[in-house]
Design a protein around this motif. Sequence first.
Motif, PDB file in Angstrom:
ATOM      1  N   THR A 180       2.226  -1.276  36.268  1.00  0.00           N
ATOM      2  CA  THR A 180       1.326  -2.332  35.793  1.00  0.00           C
ATOM      3  C   THR A 180       0.309  -1.863  34.868  1.00  0.00           C
ATOM      4  N   SER A 215      -2.995  -1.782  32.799  1.00  0.00           N
ATOM      5  CA  SER A 215      -4.149  -1.759  33.083  1.00  0.00           C
ATOM      6  C   SER A 215      -5.312  -1.573  31.670  1.00  0.00           C
ATOM      7  N   TRP A 216      -6.544  -2.024  31.768  1.00  0.00           N
ATOM      8  CA  TRP A 216      -7.387  -1.725  30.904  1.00  0.00           C
ATOM      9  C   TRP A 216      -7.458  -0.139  30.789  1.00  0.00           C
ATOM     10  N   ASN A 261      -5.559   2.281  30.655  1.00  0.00           N
ATOM     11  CA  ASN A 261      -4.737   2.900  31.508  1.00  0.00           C
ATOM     12  C   ASN A 261      -5.321   3.292  32.733  1.00  0.00           C
ATOM     13  N   GLN A 287      -5.780   2.267  35.781  1.00  0.00           N
ATOM     14  CA  GLN A 287      -5.045   2.248  36.901  1.00  0.00           C
ATOM     15  C   GLN A 287      -5.922   2.425  38.184  1.00  0.00           C
ATOM     16  N   THR A 322     -10.537  -0.642  44.587  1.00  0.00           N
ATOM     17  CA  THR A 322     -10.675  -0.346  43.248  1.00  0.00           C
ATOM     18  C   THR A 322     -12.009   0.386  43.282  1.00  0.00           C
ATOM     19  N   TYR A 377     -13.538  -5.592  35.479  1.00  0.00           N
ATOM     20  CA  TYR A 377     -12.285  -5.100  34.921  1.00  0.00           C
ATOM     21  C   TYR A 377     -11.450  -4.297  36.027  1.00  0.00           C
ATOM     22  N   ASP A 402      -7.727  -5.382  37.225  1.00  0.00           N
ATOM     23  CA  ASP A 402      -6.419  -4.721  36.850  1.00  0.00           C
ATOM     24  C   ASP A 402      -5.569  -4.932  38.319  1.00  0.00           C
ATOM     25  N   CYS A 403      -6.337  -4.691  39.495  1.00  0.00           N
ATOM     26  CA  CYS A 403      -6.028  -4.658  40.879  1.00  0.00           C
ATOM     27  C   CYS A 403      -5.011  -6.150  40.995  1.00  0.00           C
ATOM     28  N   TYR A 451      -1.826  -5.444  39.501  1.00  0.00           N
ATOM     29  CA  TYR A 451      -1.014  -4.573  40.235  1.00  0.00           C
ATOM     30  C   TYR A 451      -0.525  -5.447  41.457  1.00  0.00           C
TER      31      TYR A 451
END
Length: 225
Positions: free
Chosen positions: A41, A43-44, A46, A48, A136, A143, A147-148, A151
């Motif tokens: 996935t 993510s901003w 990276n 993760q 998270t 943010y 990202d989650c 995911y």
Amino acid sequence: MTSNAEMLSTLLDSRYSCRGFLDKQVPREDIERMLQMGQRTASWCNSQPWRVHLVNGDAIERLREALYAQASSGELDPDIPGPVEYRGEYAERRRGAGYALYNALGIARDDYTRRTEQMLENYRFFGAPHVAIITTDKALGVYGAVDCGGYVSTLLLAAESLGIAAVPQAAVPMAGSALRRELSIGDDRDVVCAIAFGYADDAHPANTCRTDRASLDDTVEWVDE
């Protein structure tokens, strides 16, 4: 030869939120493969930020009991507050999704007892043999949560590609105290959501429920000049 776009479209079209599971474990190697795909996935920066508590066996039974007890008491304490209000088309879509599920289950719109019972099944993971609790880093704020979300979407498609049924659950983190106690989640983490998964019980009426999607005209504004 099937194109990548066709394969992705097939997965998107076939995936649905499963709310009735067989009492059958998913092999560990398939779960690990699903999680490995999830790791791709974007993510901003990276970052993760997702961390996963993968709960099975006796642990999931204890978690079911703890979550159900807290949710039944009405004392909910999520890390991330729910929506302030569903307005306009968002309220209509939410009602439509609810009515589709209740119709599939034969629950009348004014049968508030059965509606409540069905809502509380979230905290039993609809009988799924596995659940992934997604958290998270609290310091990443919105943010990290965004990202989650990415995911979760990847993980759902990965599950579908492996023949694994799943349902993302926003209700589960509402019982935050029980989650933190049972899984020893630290104060530096925010619980984002859960994903219950296993093999679908095709005979369960809830699994006939499908929701529609808005058209591009409703969701996209083209800016060319």
